[in-house]
Design a protein around this motif. Structure first.
Motif, PDB file in Angstrom:
ATOM      1  N   SER A  51      78.651  68.146 117.415  1.00 16.29           N
ATOM      2  CA  SER A  51      77.376  67.434 117.463  1.00 16.29           C
ATOM      3  C   SER A  51      76.382  68.129 118.398  1.00 16.29           C
ATOM      4  CB  SER A  51      77.597  65.987 117.908  1.00 16.29           C
ATOM      5  OG  SER A  51      78.111  65.941 119.228  1.00 16.29           O
ATOM      6  N   ASP A  52      75.103  67.829 118.198  1.00 12.52           N
ATOM      7  CA  ASP A  52      74.047  68.419 119.021  1.00 12.52           C
ATOM      8  C   ASP A  52      74.039  67.801 120.409  1.00 12.52           C
ATOM      9  OD1 ASP A  52      73.197  70.014 116.925  1.00 12.52           O
ATOM     10  OD2 ASP A  52      71.752  68.523 116.197  1.00 12.52           O
ATOM     11  N   GLY A  53      73.525  68.551 121.369  1.00 13.71           N
ATOM     12  CA  GLY A  53      73.402  68.054 122.728  1.00 13.71           C
ATOM     13  C   GLY A  53      74.673  68.224 123.527  1.00 13.71           C
ATOM     14  N   ILE A  54      74.527  68.068 124.836  1.00  8.88           N
ATOM     15  CA  ILE A  54      75.673  68.177 125.743  1.00  8.88           C
ATOM     16  C   ILE A  54      75.793  66.858 126.494  1.00  8.88           C
ATOM     17  CG2 ILE A  54      76.667  69.409 127.699  1.00  8.88           C
ATOM     18  CD1 ILE A  54      75.133  71.873 126.821  1.00  8.88           C
ATOM     19  N   VAL A  67      86.849  67.589 131.168  1.00  8.83           N
ATOM     20  CA  VAL A  67      87.414  68.298 130.018  1.00  8.83           C
ATOM     21  C   VAL A  67      86.397  68.361 128.889  1.00  8.83           C
ATOM     22  CG1 VAL A  67      89.174  68.179 128.198  1.00  8.83           C
ATOM     23  CG2 VAL A  67      89.798  67.696 130.575  1.00  8.83           C
ATOM     24  N   TYR A  68      85.792  67.224 128.591  1.00 10.70           N
ATOM     25  CA  TYR A  68      84.846  67.163 127.473  1.00 10.70           C
ATOM     26  C   TYR A  68      83.616  68.034 127.725  1.00 10.70           C
ATOM     27  CZ  TYR A  68      87.559  63.052 126.024  1.00 10.70           C
ATOM     28  OH  TYR A  68      88.566  62.203 125.643  1.00 10.70           O
ATOM     29  N   ILE A  69      83.075  67.992 128.939  1.00  8.82           N
ATOM     30  CA  ILE A  69      81.833  68.725 129.193  1.00  8.82           C
ATOM     31  C   ILE A  69      82.068  70.229 129.164  1.00  8.82           C
ATOM     32  CG2 ILE A  69      81.775  68.986 131.728  1.00  8.82           C
ATOM     33  CD1 ILE A  69      78.940  67.627 129.487  1.00  8.82           C
ATOM     34  N   LEU A  70      83.259  70.666 129.591  1.00 12.05           N
ATOM     35  CA  LEU A  70      83.581  72.097 129.484  1.00 12.05           C
ATOM     36  C   LEU A  70      83.622  72.524 128.019  1.00 12.05           C
ATOM     37  CD1 LEU A  70      86.385  72.984 132.070  1.00 12.05           C
ATOM     38  CD2 LEU A  70      84.127  74.024 131.868  1.00 12.05           C
ATOM     39  N   LEU A  71      84.345  71.767 127.207  1.00 11.52           N
ATOM     40  CA  LEU A  71      84.466  72.111 125.789  1.00 11.52           C
ATOM     41  C   LEU A  71      83.112  72.037 125.095  1.00 11.52           C
ATOM     42  CD1 LEU A  71      87.751  70.162 124.950  1.00 11.52           C
ATOM     43  CD2 LEU A  71      87.525  72.618 125.315  1.00 11.52           C
ATOM     44  N   LYS A  72      82.315  71.022 125.432  1.00 10.98           N
ATOM     45  CA  LYS A  72      81.026  70.812 124.764  1.00 10.98           C
ATOM     46  C   LYS A  72      80.022  71.888 125.139  1.00 10.98           C
ATOM     47  CE  LYS A  72      79.045  67.629 122.061  1.00 10.98           C
ATOM     48  NZ  LYS A  72      78.040  68.483 121.440  1.00 10.98           N
ATOM     49  N   SER A  73      80.156  72.472 126.339  1.00 11.19           N
ATOM     50  CA  SER A  73      79.198  73.469 126.827  1.00 11.19           C
ATOM     51  C   SER A  73      79.568  74.890 126.429  1.00 11.19           C
ATOM     52  CB  SER A  73      79.099  73.389 128.359  1.00 11.19           C
ATOM     53  OG  SER A  73      78.748  72.098 128.783  1.00 11.19           O
ATOM     54  N   SER A  74      80.708  75.057 125.786  1.00 14.46           N
ATOM     55  CA  SER A  74      81.228  76.397 125.502  1.00 14.46           C
ATOM     56  C   SER A  74      80.864  76.883 124.102  1.00 14.46           C
ATOM     57  CB  SER A  74      82.759  76.377 125.642  1.00 14.46           C
ATOM     58  OG  SER A  74      83.329  77.587 125.188  1.00 14.46           O
ATOM     59  N   ASP A  75      80.456  78.138 124.038  1.00 19.11           N
ATOM     60  CA  ASP A  75      80.296  78.804 122.744  1.00 19.11           C
ATOM     61  C   ASP A  75      81.645  79.303 122.235  1.00 19.11           C
ATOM     62  OD1 ASP A  75      77.568  78.426 122.574  1.00 19.11           O
ATOM     63  OD2 ASP A  75      77.080  80.340 123.510  1.00 19.11           O
ATOM     64  N   LEU A 129      68.928  67.129 130.943  1.00 18.12           N
ATOM     65  CA  LEU A 129      67.824  66.710 130.084  1.00 18.12           C
ATOM     66  C   LEU A 129      68.068  66.997 128.616  1.00 18.12           C
ATOM     67  CD1 LEU A 129      64.837  67.880 132.290  1.00 18.12           C
ATOM     68  CD2 LEU A 129      65.358  65.517 131.675  1.00 18.12           C
ATOM     69  N   SER A 130      68.999  67.909 128.321  1.00 17.68           N
ATOM     70  CA  SER A 130      69.209  68.331 126.932  1.00 17.68           C
ATOM     71  C   SER A 130      70.015  67.332 126.118  1.00 17.68           C
ATOM     72  CB  SER A 130      69.933  69.678 126.899  1.00 17.68           C
ATOM     73  OG  SER A 130      71.281  69.530 127.288  1.00 17.68           O
ATOM     74  N   SER A 131      70.685  66.395 126.770  1.00 13.64           N
ATOM     75  CA  SER A 131      71.652  65.545 126.087  1.00 13.64           C
ATOM     76  C   SER A 131      71.046  64.824 124.893  1.00 13.64           C
ATOM     77  CB  SER A 131      72.221  64.507 127.058  1.00 13.64           C
ATOM     78  OG  SER A 131      72.919  65.141 128.095  1.00 13.64           O
ATOM     79  N   GLY A 132      71.635  65.072 123.727  1.00 16.33           N
ATOM     80  CA  GLY A 132      71.245  64.352 122.536  1.00 16.33           C
ATOM     81  C   GLY A 132      69.946  64.799 121.909  1.00 16.33           C
ATOM     82  N   ARG A 133      69.330  65.860 122.412  1.00 20.17           N
ATOM     83  CA  ARG A 133      68.035  66.278 121.891  1.00 20.17           C
ATOM     84  C   ARG A 133      68.151  67.565 121.088  1.00 20.17           C
ATOM     85  NH1 ARG A 133      66.511  64.186 127.086  1.00 20.17           N
ATOM     86  NH2 ARG A 133      64.958  62.539 126.847  1.00 20.17           N
TER      87      ARG A 133
END
Length: 340
Positions: free
Chosen positions: A50-53, A132-140, A315-319
């Motif tokens: 999904s989009d956003g972090i 755990v989630y934020i690491l995975l979500k922020s990774s390319d 600020l990027s969350s969900g945008r």
């Protein structure tokens, strides 16, 4: 020079032999203690895609200075579809309680390119499900593991009958690691042909001939005694190892396919083919032999292209990118007005 000569034949079965759950049970006694969580709900994959972090609802512990939630607005994170994984949260919390702290990965990839989102004093150290989630979500990097198109890239298979593939979450016990003792080892046609320093920093002690000889001798013995006879897949593979402080033993960090997707580090695959053709009995060792080495780190953080100011991340969350651009410009303008 044909790529078929440089690389072994890439098949789905070959690549799947390198997912964590395929090799860890065999080598767990000489690897880092780890917990594999599978199967995962389809919603978890959708969250990562999904989009956003942002972090799923209910995944945070009591906020601490180590928590990204200090910088996030829950209303921002809730823009668009919301996610919640209470059962997975509980599994992660149980593992963290057992290990003290964990670092995550998926079937093949770890989010080391996103280590900047957690405190630099302990990169990749997770003490809550939200970490755990934020690491995975922020990774390319981990996005590679989310689609069979990328997992089996370079393989030939019938699209109407794709290979079976199941996403898995791996939680490994977190330790502070001395990266100067990490090495990548290359095995081709059942022979250990090359060893490369993994970290791109210059270490003076590594240039001592006695040290180099010990590294080669230890890793060659480690491979022969602990890996060679136990690896039952195709005899072309790459493994990463962490050596002990006295350079007398090793611990397996990961296995990787002998494929273009795996970084050959201080070699090129053409050079490795040439080394293999020479038929030497001792693997070639390559290290950063000077601070002026072409790939030596220049005081720049690794994966810096993935980094954002923490305020921008919040600020990027969900945008989408256009919304984020507008909000970011307004934030900068507000900051300038506050300074005046």
């Amino acid at each position: 020079m044909s790529s078929h000569r440089i690389f072994p034949l890439q098949t789905p079965d070959y690549l799947l032999s390198f997912q964590f759950s395929s090799w860890y049970p065999t080598f767990s006694s000489i690897s880092i203690k780890s917990t594999i969580i599978r199967p995962l709900d389809q919603a978890f994959k959708e969250y990562l895609d999904s989009d956003g972090i942002f972090v799923p609802e209910g995944s945070e512990n009591v906020p601490t200075e180590n928590s990204l939630s200090d910088y996030e607005d829950e209303d921002d994170a809730a823009v668009g579809r919301s996610f919640s994984f209470p059962d997975l949260d509980e599994r992660i919390r149980q593992t963290i309680k057992e290990y003290g702290a964990t670092f995550p990965k998926l079937n093949f990839s770890s989010p080391k390119d996103a280590s900047w989102v957690l405190p630099p004093s302990s990169p990749l150290k997770c003490t809550s499900p939200s970490d755990v989630y934020i690491l995975l979500k922020s990774s390319d990097f981990v996005s590679h593991d989310l689609s069979i198109d990328t997992v089996f890239e370079g393989c030939q298979y019938d699209p109407s009958n794709p290979p079976s593939y199941q996403l898995e979450l791996v939680l490994r016990k977190w330790y502070p690691i001395d990266r100067s003792r990490e090495f990548r080892c290359f095995v081709r046609e059942g022979r250990l042909i090359g060893i490369s320093q993994r970290d791109t920093n210059f270490y003076d002690f590594m240039n001592e001939p006695k040290t180099q000889n010990k590294i080669v001798e230890t890793l060659q013995r480690f491979w022969k005694e602990e890996i060679k006879s136990k690896w039952h897949g195709q005899q072309d593979y790459i493994f990463d190892v962490l050596m002990t402080r006295d350079l007398s033993r090793g611990h397996i960090l990961d296995f990787n396919p002998y494929a273009p997707r795996t970084d050959p580090l201080l070699f090129t695959y053409e050079e490795l083919l040439s080394v293999c053709a020479q038929g030497l009995s001792t693997p070639e060792l390559r290290i950063i032999d000077s601070p002026l080495h072409p790939v030596a780190t220049r005081n720049a953080p690794a994966h810096q292209h993935n980094m954002l100011p923490i305020e921008a991340l919040a600020l990027s969350s969900g945008r989408d990118i256009n919304d984020f651009s507008d909000v970011w410009k307004k934030e900068i303008q507000q900051s300038m007005n506050d300074d005046n």
